[in-house]
Design a protein around this motif. Structure first.
Motif, PDB file in Angstrom:
ATOM      1  N   ALA A  76       3.515  10.152   5.063  1.00  0.00           N
ATOM      2  CA  ALA A  76       2.966  10.461   6.377  1.00  0.00           C
ATOM      3  C   ALA A  76       1.500  10.870   6.284  1.00  0.00           C
ATOM      4  CB  ALA A  76       3.779  11.574   7.036  1.00  0.00           C
ATOM      5  N   ALA A  77       1.133  11.540   5.187  1.00  0.00           N
ATOM      6  CA  ALA A  77      -0.238  12.023   5.032  1.00  0.00           C
ATOM      7  C   ALA A  77      -1.208  10.921   4.636  1.00  0.00           C
ATOM      8  CB  ALA A  77      -0.274  13.130   3.973  1.00  0.00           C
ATOM      9  N   MET A  78      -0.720   9.887   3.922  1.00  0.00           N
ATOM     10  CA  MET A  78      -1.610   8.886   3.347  1.00  0.00           C
ATOM     11  C   MET A  78      -1.364   7.471   3.877  1.00  0.00           C
ATOM     12  SD  MET A  78      -1.281  10.398  -0.536  1.00  0.00           S
ATOM     13  CE  MET A  78      -2.609   9.503  -1.321  1.00  0.00           C
ATOM     14  N   PRO A 133      -7.151   5.386   7.137  1.00  0.00           N
ATOM     15  CA  PRO A 133      -8.378   4.633   6.855  1.00  0.00           C
ATOM     16  C   PRO A 133      -9.116   5.239   5.667  1.00  0.00           C
ATOM     17  CG  PRO A 133      -8.249   5.223   9.176  1.00  0.00           C
ATOM     18  CD  PRO A 133      -7.142   5.951   8.481  1.00  0.00           C
ATOM     19  N   THR A 134      -9.454   4.383   4.708  1.00  0.00           N
ATOM     20  CA  THR A 134     -10.041   4.841   3.449  1.00  0.00           C
ATOM     21  C   THR A 134     -11.181   3.916   3.051  1.00  0.00           C
ATOM     22  OG1 THR A 134      -7.873   5.675   2.760  1.00  0.00           O
ATOM     23  CG2 THR A 134      -9.528   5.392   1.038  1.00  0.00           C
ATOM     24  N   LEU A 193      -1.333   0.011  -2.563  1.00  0.00           N
ATOM     25  CA  LEU A 193       0.062  -0.261  -2.921  1.00  0.00           C
ATOM     26  C   LEU A 193       0.916   0.994  -2.971  1.00  0.00           C
ATOM     27  CD1 LEU A 193      -0.263  -2.981  -5.696  1.00  0.00           C
ATOM     28  CD2 LEU A 193       0.418  -3.265  -3.310  1.00  0.00           C
ATOM     29  N   ASN A 194       0.450   2.052  -3.620  1.00  0.00           N
ATOM     30  CA  ASN A 194       1.305   3.222  -3.803  1.00  0.00           C
ATOM     31  C   ASN A 194       1.424   4.045  -2.524  1.00  0.00           C
ATOM     32  OD1 ASN A 194       2.654   5.514  -4.548  1.00  0.00           O
ATOM     33  ND2 ASN A 194       1.223   6.146  -6.106  1.00  0.00           N
ATOM     34  N   PRO A 195       0.361   4.729  -2.091  1.00  0.00           N
ATOM     35  CA  PRO A 195       0.523   5.510  -0.868  1.00  0.00           C
ATOM     36  C   PRO A 195       0.354   4.687   0.406  1.00  0.00           C
ATOM     37  CG  PRO A 195      -1.596   5.985  -1.868  1.00  0.00           C
ATOM     38  CD  PRO A 195      -0.900   5.016  -2.773  1.00  0.00           C
ATOM     39  N   GLY A 196      -0.022   3.414   0.273  1.00  0.00           N
ATOM     40  CA  GLY A 196      -0.142   2.553   1.450  1.00  0.00           C
ATOM     41  C   GLY A 196      -1.333   2.890   2.323  1.00  0.00           C
ATOM     42  N   MET A 197      -2.440   3.311   1.710  1.00  0.00           N
ATOM     43  CA  MET A 197      -3.637   3.634   2.485  1.00  0.00           C
ATOM     44  C   MET A 197      -4.294   2.351   2.993  1.00  0.00           C
ATOM     45  SD  MET A 197      -5.015   6.708   0.007  1.00  0.00           S
ATOM     46  CE  MET A 197      -5.954   7.710   1.149  1.00  0.00           C
TER      47      MET A 197
END
Length: 195
Positions: A107-109, A113-114, A139-143
């Protein structure tokens, strides 16, 4: 509408780090554009090297929980990463690894937008590290990693006495990345059901 909040994450905490200088220059530019910018200190999180046995024995360290709370409290993220042996540094990767162990990290990441920046004394400005960092964060946190990015080559000569980028073209390129990040965060905030 409240000001957009951007978490700036320098991947290096060493004294004199070019990437810390770039992170501070970017934070100043974000503030000039009306955003709130928070520069975090990954070293202060005091995270040990990720170890599954340590996690099983004592749980996820408080520093990882702090990082996830910071990520959740911001509308966008700006990662400023040096290049170590053509990859992002262990300090940065380890922090994300630990954060990913918390259920609330999605939910946090996820979808956050990054944008990516890098500075290096070399001719490529840390470009190789951003290639793998882009994949890792998506891929990992889905940012939501934006295509716009900036690499600052020959970083030893890149900053003026005021801490800003000395080359007007590089400063304009930095502004373009930050504008894209803020526009994306603003659009996502406007489309959020809670807005």
């Amino acid at each position: 509408m409240a000001a957009l909040r951007v978490l700036v994450i320098p991947g290096s905490a060493r004294a004199g780090s070019y990437n810390l200088k770039l992170a501070n220059a970017a934070a100043a530019a974000l503030r000039e554009q009306g955003a709130e910018a928070t520069v975090t200190d990954l070293r202060a999180l005091a995270l040990p090297i990720y170890d599954g046995d340590l996690e099983a024995g004592t749980g996820v360290p408080e520093g990882a929980k702090t990082l996830v709370r910071e990520l959740a409290a911001h509308d966008a993220v700006l990662v400023v990463s040096p290049e170590y042996n053509a990859f992002p540094p262990p300090l940065l990767m380890n922090a994300i690894d630990w954060a990913s162990r918390l259920p609330e990290h999605k939910a946090a990441m996820g979808g956050k937008p990054t944008a990516l920046l890098s500075a290096s004394p070399g001719a490529l400005g840390g470009l190789r590290s951003l290639l793998s960092l882009r994949q890792f964060l998506a891929l990992n946190p889905g940012m939501l990693v934006l295509p716009q990015q900036l690499t600052v080559a020959r970083a030893a000569e890149a900053f003026g006495a005021d801490g800003a980028l000395a080359d007007p073209k590089q400063q304009a390129a930095l502004q373009a990345v930050l504008v894209a990040l803020l526009q994306t965060a603003k659009a996502l905030r406007a489309s959020s059901p809670s807005s």
